[in-house]
Design a protein around this motif. Structure first.
Motif, PDB file in Angstrom:
ATOM      1  N   ALA D 252      38.219  12.850  22.705  1.00 35.05           N
ATOM      2  CA  ALA D 252      37.676  14.176  22.400  1.00 35.05           C
ATOM      3  C   ALA D 252      36.226  14.201  22.878  1.00 35.05           C
ATOM      4  O   ALA D 252      35.336  13.690  22.198  1.00 35.05           O
ATOM      5  CB  ALA D 252      37.783  14.468  20.909  1.00 35.05           C
ATOM      6  N   ALA D 253      36.013  14.777  24.044  1.00 35.43           N
ATOM      7  CA  ALA D 253      34.664  14.823  24.618  1.00 35.43           C
ATOM      8  C   ALA D 253      33.906  16.029  24.095  1.00 35.43           C
ATOM      9  O   ALA D 253      34.502  17.044  23.744  1.00 35.43           O
ATOM     10  CB  ALA D 253      34.762  14.874  26.134  1.00 35.43           C
ATOM     11  N   ILE D 257      29.065  15.906  15.999  1.00 30.37           N
ATOM     12  CA  ILE D 257      29.273  15.115  14.786  1.00 30.37           C
ATOM     13  C   ILE D 257      27.942  15.036  14.043  1.00 30.37           C
ATOM     14  O   ILE D 257      26.888  14.878  14.670  1.00 30.37           O
ATOM     15  CB  ILE D 257      29.724  13.668  15.123  1.00 30.37           C
ATOM     16  CG1 ILE D 257      30.957  13.670  16.032  1.00 30.37           C
ATOM     17  CG2 ILE D 257      30.001  12.875  13.864  1.00 30.37           C
ATOM     18  CD1 ILE D 257      31.364  12.278  16.502  1.00 30.37           C
ATOM     19  N   HIS D 258      27.996  15.178  12.751  1.00 32.61           N
ATOM     20  CA  HIS D 258      26.812  14.923  11.912  1.00 32.61           C
ATOM     21  C   HIS D 258      27.046  13.656  11.104  1.00 32.61           C
ATOM     22  O   HIS D 258      28.184  13.357  10.737  1.00 32.61           O
ATOM     23  CB  HIS D 258      26.565  16.085  10.954  1.00 32.61           C
ATOM     24  CG  HIS D 258      25.950  17.279  11.608  1.00 32.61           C
ATOM     25  ND1 HIS D 258      25.632  18.422  10.928  1.00 32.61           N
ATOM     26  CD2 HIS D 258      25.601  17.491  12.901  1.00 32.61           C
ATOM     27  CE1 HIS D 258      25.110  19.298  11.774  1.00 32.61           C
ATOM     28  NE2 HIS D 258      25.092  18.766  12.969  1.00 32.61           N
ATOM     29  N   LEU D 259      25.978  12.954  10.800  1.00 31.62           N
ATOM     30  CA  LEU D 259      26.061  11.807   9.894  1.00 31.62           C
ATOM     31  C   LEU D 259      25.031  11.973   8.785  1.00 31.62           C
ATOM     32  O   LEU D 259      23.863  12.278   9.055  1.00 31.62           O
ATOM     33  CB  LEU D 259      25.800  10.496  10.641  1.00 31.62           C
ATOM     34  CG  LEU D 259      25.822   9.231   9.776  1.00 31.62           C
ATOM     35  CD1 LEU D 259      27.196   9.001   9.150  1.00 31.62           C
ATOM     36  CD2 LEU D 259      25.419   7.997  10.594  1.00 31.62           C
ATOM     37  N   TYR D 274      25.231  14.118  16.758  1.00 35.88           N
ATOM     38  CA  TYR D 274      25.675  13.483  17.993  1.00 35.88           C
ATOM     39  C   TYR D 274      26.606  14.439  18.731  1.00 35.88           C
ATOM     40  O   TYR D 274      27.168  15.349  18.129  1.00 35.88           O
ATOM     41  CB  TYR D 274      26.463  12.204  17.695  1.00 35.88           C
ATOM     42  CG  TYR D 274      25.791  11.281  16.731  1.00 35.88           C
ATOM     43  CD1 TYR D 274      24.885  10.307  17.172  1.00 35.88           C
ATOM     44  CD2 TYR D 274      26.039  11.378  15.367  1.00 35.88           C
ATOM     45  CE1 TYR D 274      24.257   9.465  16.269  1.00 35.88           C
ATOM     46  CE2 TYR D 274      25.407  10.541  14.461  1.00 35.88           C
ATOM     47  CZ  TYR D 274      24.521   9.592  14.920  1.00 35.88           C
ATOM     48  OH  TYR D 274      23.892   8.757  14.021  1.00 35.88           O
ATOM     49  N   LYS D 275      26.789  14.181  19.996  1.00 39.12           N
ATOM     50  CA  LYS D 275      27.819  14.880  20.769  1.00 39.12           C
ATOM     51  C   LYS D 275      28.563  13.809  21.548  1.00 39.12           C
ATOM     52  O   LYS D 275      27.952  13.041  22.286  1.00 39.12           O
ATOM     53  CB  LYS D 275      27.174  15.906  21.690  1.00 39.12           C
ATOM     54  CG  LYS D 275      28.141  16.978  22.113  1.00 39.12           C
ATOM     55  CD  LYS D 275      27.416  18.225  22.586  1.00 39.12           C
ATOM     56  CE  LYS D 275      28.445  19.358  22.744  1.00 39.12           C
ATOM     57  NZ  LYS D 275      27.783  20.597  23.171  1.00 39.12           N
ATOM     58  N   THR D 276      29.877  13.726  21.348  1.00 42.83           N
ATOM     59  CA  THR D 276      30.648  12.636  21.969  1.00 42.83           C
ATOM     60  C   THR D 276      30.593  12.718  23.498  1.00 42.83           C
ATOM     61  O   THR D 276      30.556  13.796  24.076  1.00 42.83           O
ATOM     62  CB  THR D 276      32.124  12.679  21.529  1.00 42.83           C
ATOM     63  OG1 THR D 276      32.643  13.982  21.799  1.00 42.83           O
ATOM     64  CG2 THR D 276      32.275  12.369  20.065  1.00 42.83           C
ATOM     65  N   ASN D 277      30.631  11.557  24.122  1.00 42.05           N
ATOM     66  CA  ASN D 277      30.661  11.502  25.589  1.00 42.05           C
ATOM     67  C   ASN D 277      32.101  11.638  26.092  1.00 42.05           C
ATOM     68  O   ASN D 277      33.015  11.907  25.305  1.00 42.05           O
ATOM     69  CB  ASN D 277      29.993  10.216  26.079  1.00 42.05           C
ATOM     70  CG  ASN D 277      30.726   8.958  25.620  1.00 42.05           C
ATOM     71  OD1 ASN D 277      31.882   9.024  25.216  1.00 42.05           O
ATOM     72  ND2 ASN D 277      30.047   7.836  25.677  1.00 42.05           N
ATOM     73  N   SER D 278      32.297  11.428  27.385  1.00 37.18           N
ATOM     74  CA  SER D 278      33.622  11.680  27.960  1.00 37.18           C
ATOM     75  C   SER D 278      34.677  10.703  27.444  1.00 37.18           C
ATOM     76  O   SER D 278      35.871  10.966  27.546  1.00 37.18           O
ATOM     77  CB  SER D 278      33.563  11.602  29.484  1.00 37.18           C
ATOM     78  OG  SER D 278      33.181  10.284  29.856  1.00 37.18           O
ATOM     79  N   ASP D 279      34.241   9.585  26.864  1.00 34.22           N
ATOM     80  CA  ASP D 279      35.205   8.658  26.261  1.00 34.22           C
ATOM     81  C   ASP D 279      35.378   8.903  24.760  1.00 34.22           C
ATOM     82  O   ASP D 279      35.988   8.099  24.057  1.00 34.22           O
ATOM     83  CB  ASP D 279      34.769   7.205  26.520  1.00 34.22           C
ATOM     84  CG  ASP D 279      35.887   6.223  26.179  1.00 34.22           C
ATOM     85  OD1 ASP D 279      37.072   6.578  26.413  1.00 34.22           O
ATOM     86  OD2 ASP D 279      35.597   5.130  25.661  1.00 34.22           O
ATOM     87  N   PHE D 302      32.839  16.109  11.382  1.00 33.42           N
ATOM     88  CA  PHE D 302      33.330  16.333  12.739  1.00 33.42           C
ATOM     89  C   PHE D 302      33.591  17.830  12.915  1.00 33.42           C
ATOM     90  O   PHE D 302      34.325  18.417  12.112  1.00 33.42           O
ATOM     91  CB  PHE D 302      34.625  15.556  12.967  1.00 33.42           C
ATOM     92  CG  PHE D 302      34.463  14.062  12.901  1.00 33.42           C
ATOM     93  CD1 PHE D 302      34.096  13.335  14.030  1.00 33.42           C
ATOM     94  CD2 PHE D 302      34.661  13.373  11.711  1.00 33.42           C
ATOM     95  CE1 PHE D 302      33.950  11.953  13.969  1.00 33.42           C
ATOM     96  CE2 PHE D 302      34.511  11.996  11.638  1.00 33.42           C
ATOM     97  CZ  PHE D 302      34.150  11.281  12.763  1.00 33.42           C
ATOM     98  N   PHE D 303      33.005  18.431  13.950  1.00 36.34           N
ATOM     99  CA  PHE D 303      33.189  19.869  14.173  1.00 36.34           C
ATOM    100  C   PHE D 303      34.439  20.086  15.037  1.00 36.34           C
ATOM    101  O   PHE D 303      34.374  20.402  16.216  1.00 36.34           O
ATOM    102  CB  PHE D 303      31.925  20.477  14.770  1.00 36.34           C
ATOM    103  CG  PHE D 303      30.786  20.482  13.777  1.00 36.34           C
ATOM    104  CD1 PHE D 303      30.006  19.355  13.586  1.00 36.34           C
ATOM    105  CD2 PHE D 303      30.545  21.588  12.980  1.00 36.34           C
ATOM    106  CE1 PHE D 303      28.985  19.335  12.630  1.00 36.34           C
ATOM    107  CE2 PHE D 303      29.530  21.579  12.032  1.00 36.34           C
ATOM    108  CZ  PHE D 303      28.755  20.448  11.856  1.00 36.34           C
TER     109      PHE D 303
END
Lengths: 354, 354, 354, 354
Positions: D252-253, D257-259, D274-279, D302-303
């Motif tokens: 899921a790229a 996400i908040h922590l 954060y924002k997930t990368n392509s992996d 997780f949004f």
């Protein structure tokens, strides 16, 4: 005319001989996943494997209607060299209301197990010590009860390489030195890998923890002996299924499912094909119930690829999931086994549900 | 000396003939789960199944170094009766930097797919209409390209009962009347169940949605044709595994795993045995990589029962989970397939990971 | 005495004004996870948020008993500037058996949706084009219907940074140029992140695929407008739960569970505490049913740490899982929502069940 | 000038007083899920909660460099009234290679735990008996060590209703009669529900099994005391994340996400976005490492709704999954915590990964 088996002693002797034969036969004939794989098929004895036919075995109520001597003779070997468990169990039958007497194999087992668990620490330790040492040569079986030889013959210890044998001997010696009782493993459907994996893991336990673990194995052996010794006419257990489509958030309707029995070998084979209804369930109730609901190993095959081909989910040329097998064991003839599938084109999960 | 195949047309003709033979052979010889089950094994053609050996097929760079005529001839049949896709693709090769040229089968496919997706609606509709009608008798194949006959022969439409045939004909007519193009399904590894399930689900789609779904099938067919037509020398893809014990919250160390290839049939068989390391992974890297990483259907077997016998988790006599098979397809030789297992004694799940 | 709202036009105007106020209010007062977070709370209007009280709204049967003019006036704005949908729906009411008339909001929605899906491509394209351009300044709302302004005001586009605005404008222009209709997003409970994420993902779609996606958004808007416009007296939907212990293979009995409603804000708050029965289910049936079963966002809290403290599973000092929240939305007042928990001390999963 | 704490006895006394204050404070100020809910927040003491600042605590190597008397004094209270554990531990330090000396709190704990596990049954039983009886009035704490009073004060036993108190007293008496040692529960982050749930579940255990369970609690208490008593300068542990889209079979790229840290209260709060990368992973490595990696309770948000709005998955008006919280505890500062999300629009799961 062939003489039938009359006494429990003869029964267990027959059980031993037949299972040894069965073991060799099944090793020769069972389909192998690979050459290094020992057969996983359980050997819960049935009509075909020894002379005491299923019809000749008593049901639990039948058995408990017999004389004190008969009951103790029949149940005395369930816990290894410890007929005091059967004796105390019979005593408890006298003192309690007859409606409280066990009616099913599960209830009978729980009653006997409870007697063991509530016994003194010394009695339990004695029970553990009564078990044969797995490490002694399989051919020198003289000091075993017949019933334990049956389980032991299936351990595949004969197929140990010399390295494995050395490792096992060393672990077994360390085990006995640390805990003061022999290594016990309920091995009816196990292989040498199970045995080695188990002793390696358990030898590191704290003494008190391993006592509990070993007693757990003893109870498991007792359970398997009980299951093999009584007839279950109309088990309360049944098997159900449910398929949920986690990609589309709905029950998976119209999915084809196959059910096979993989063991015991004498009743293995294809059972039925189903097509899920609009709620993702089998349309005509339980897949197995009554006498069809047997202890053994089963496998669903879910035709997931066909199902998703009817939705608009994009699939690849060779789908990641097409025919999804789910292999599971049924151990208790009195319980409900719900074995569902949660599935998307890219993931699935299953669990023992209720 | 046997004359080798020279032209793509001959190549596809050979592909057709061999696959028909293979279909019949595999129906005769493949182990059946049940009598009603058609074989699930894919027929991605390889050396053994037709005369054009893998060595004779070009790699993608080889192919793209050929003349314009050769490239278009070779790729002209990838999209049914629509060599304009190959032509536009060749044109794009001329106008772009040579470093941007596709190097892998995936890149080649994406480039051709992009050309189709960006074409006019009319061109795409024409492409859909160019496909043969699955409903016409399998023996009257005169107006098909050879390549499409290959896929079609595997649909098992010959095994339709008369009820199924009537249902299918009625659905197929309704489909054509509603959408204005024939029902298309990428059927190389499908059965009549897949076909019926798919047309039943898709005939209810909104016209515009079904246009998108049908084009998705066309792309899937193109992908499978490309895969069958080129040689992949050193695929970038690889297969990994990871086992997590969700009952104890740790990697599952020392778990035995087997890997088998189930299809394509000519390279099916046992591949290897592994034992997980302390992180629950395969100790020597990917299970499959390089030329071993082939498109096909695979199956892990996880020896879950042995693993939990080394922990102190209580198991039943016949464990709910003992040998756990996970069957999955690999479709893209250039991708990483991570196929893990999350497992407790009573549940498991898997997914396409990364 | 305060004058009540009489016409649908007044109703939607009131809806707009109240929601704008609500938006600002909720931004000011809602608890923030972080300063960058826009409120996720939905604004499904109820008694407190605008003057048309829930009691004054018609139920679906009430509405369909009204005159042709009333029905069309009331439903004419459900699909943007496309009262032909309402007109065709009314016509269909006349020609069909009265027992086939929609009785619930879901049935009414499906009937109207079907009319749209079966309309000509040109009519659907016109419907898409009728939607306002999200990119135009929020203050220049003159050419919107009132209802669409309501959804749009919640998009949080006012909070775009100048970089985000530039990106959005550029994507929006690319979108319109490629597809020929404005970008449509059902935004009632969305933030600027949703909008940007969505347009970025969708601008790459094939033209025909995006047409389908955009129409999906139009249907979603229609659904939310219908839900806001009718009274649901006795919804058929209900909420159930089930907890399975995947470490021990049994239902999780005696687990405490809390249920909260997080939105809509005017009915948010703690709902109830439950303790699972021996089958791992809520002891007195559905957690929500009848008028308590409202569209909105909910959260279970499962007291997993306490549960496993009663088993012999080893837990860490700070347990990996202690209080487990599961947040989920209920969208359809007529459906069964089964939201279970599968849990071990180290893993859990949930899903929309049935 | 304020006099600093000098001796371990003073240290534990300070710990007690501060935690009692903290308990009351946190009960007064912590946000309540409901009125019946006791606070779940752990009270691992830090700089703010008592006078011995984190800087004044020794690291494990610091501590082990001290004199025999100091080491035994400092560690003597880790196991209740059983300084022999600290003494044997010190002895083992002398006899082994200095490189084998524990360097981290986990290694120190394992060494002391091993000494206990390998001690005689009598010593272990004595250790269990040394623990105070939870049932005695919380105000009569005279025979407790200070450290145990700290844990006990958090049990919320003061909030027992009279029914609950009666039930607890009865269970506690049954427990002591059956097992011969007091009921022990590591209660620092527990509530009365935990206590009741735990004693109800454990009173039914077999004597030997409960001995093991009780010792497990003793180890857990020891672990929490050790964690509170030493400074961890550069923990090896770290927190990672990974999001997989199980509906589309890909990472899921671009998912936001908040922590947040929920406890300990003095360092609770928003940590990062954060924002997930392509992996599907966090783009700049671990979310927490080094001194930020603290024992405590955390929550990802997780949004998911925004993510799926960028794909073509159909979502409902109020999405089933929108903002997905995952709450989890970190217990060991030396370990890797991998807490991933597997998610479709209709299901998700998480687990302690590696």
């Amino acid at each position: 005319m062939r003489r039938r088996i009359q006494t429990p002693k003869e029964y267990y002797a027959a059980l031993l001989i037949c299972c040894l034969v069965l073991t060799i036969t099944s090793i020769l004939h069972s389909p192998k996943v690979s050459s290094t794989k020992a057969p996983f098929i359980t050997t819960i004895p049935t009509r075909k494997t020894f002379n005491m036919s299923s019809e000749e075995k008593p049901t639990v109520p039948d058995l408990l209607n017999r004389s004190k001597e008969d009951i103790i003779a029949y149940l005395g070997g369930i816990y290894e060299h410890s007929s005091w468990v059967a004796e105390q169990f019979h005593e408890s039958l006298q003192t309690q209301n007859s409606t409280a007497a066990p009616k099913t194999v599960s209830e009978l087992f729980r009653a006997m197990k409870e007697i063991v668990n509530n016994a003194s620490h010394e009695s339990k330790l004695e029970l553990l010590k009564n078990h044969p040492d797995l490490c002694e040569k399989i051919e020198r079986l003289s000091n075993l009860t017949e019933a334990s030889r049956v389980e032991q013959s299936r351990a595949g210890l004969g197929s140990l390489t010399s390295d494995e044998r050395a490792k096992f001997t060393s672990l077994n010696n360390a085990y006995k030195a640390k805990f003061g009782f022999p290594f016990i493993l309920a091995v009816r459907n196990a292989t040498k890998y199970t045995v080695l994996s188990s002793i390696e893991g358990r030898v590191g336990n704290m003494v008190e923890a391993e006592f509990v673990a070993a007693l757990g194995q003893v109870h498991k052996i007792a359970w398997m002996r009980l299951l093999a010794g009584v007839r279950i006419d109309n088990p309360a257990g049944f098997l159900t299924c449910h398929v949920l489509d986690t990609a589309n958030g709905c029950p998976a309707a119209n999915m084809r499912i196959h059910l096979k029995r993989l063991s015991p070998p004498e009743s293995a084979g294809f059972i039925a094909e189903y097509k899920t209804n609009s709620d993702g369930r089998l349309p005509s109730g339980p897949a197995l119930k009554g006498t069809d609901f047997q202890v053994g190993v089963y496998e669903w095959t879910f035709f997931v690829g066909d199902y998703f081909a009817s939705k608009n989910n994009e699939l690849t040329g060779t789908p990641f999931l097409d025919e999804v097998p789910i292999r599971f064991g049924i151990d208790d003839p009195e319980e409900h086994y719900h074995v569902p599938l949660l599935v998307s084109p890219w993931s699935f999960s299953t669990y023992r549900g209720s």
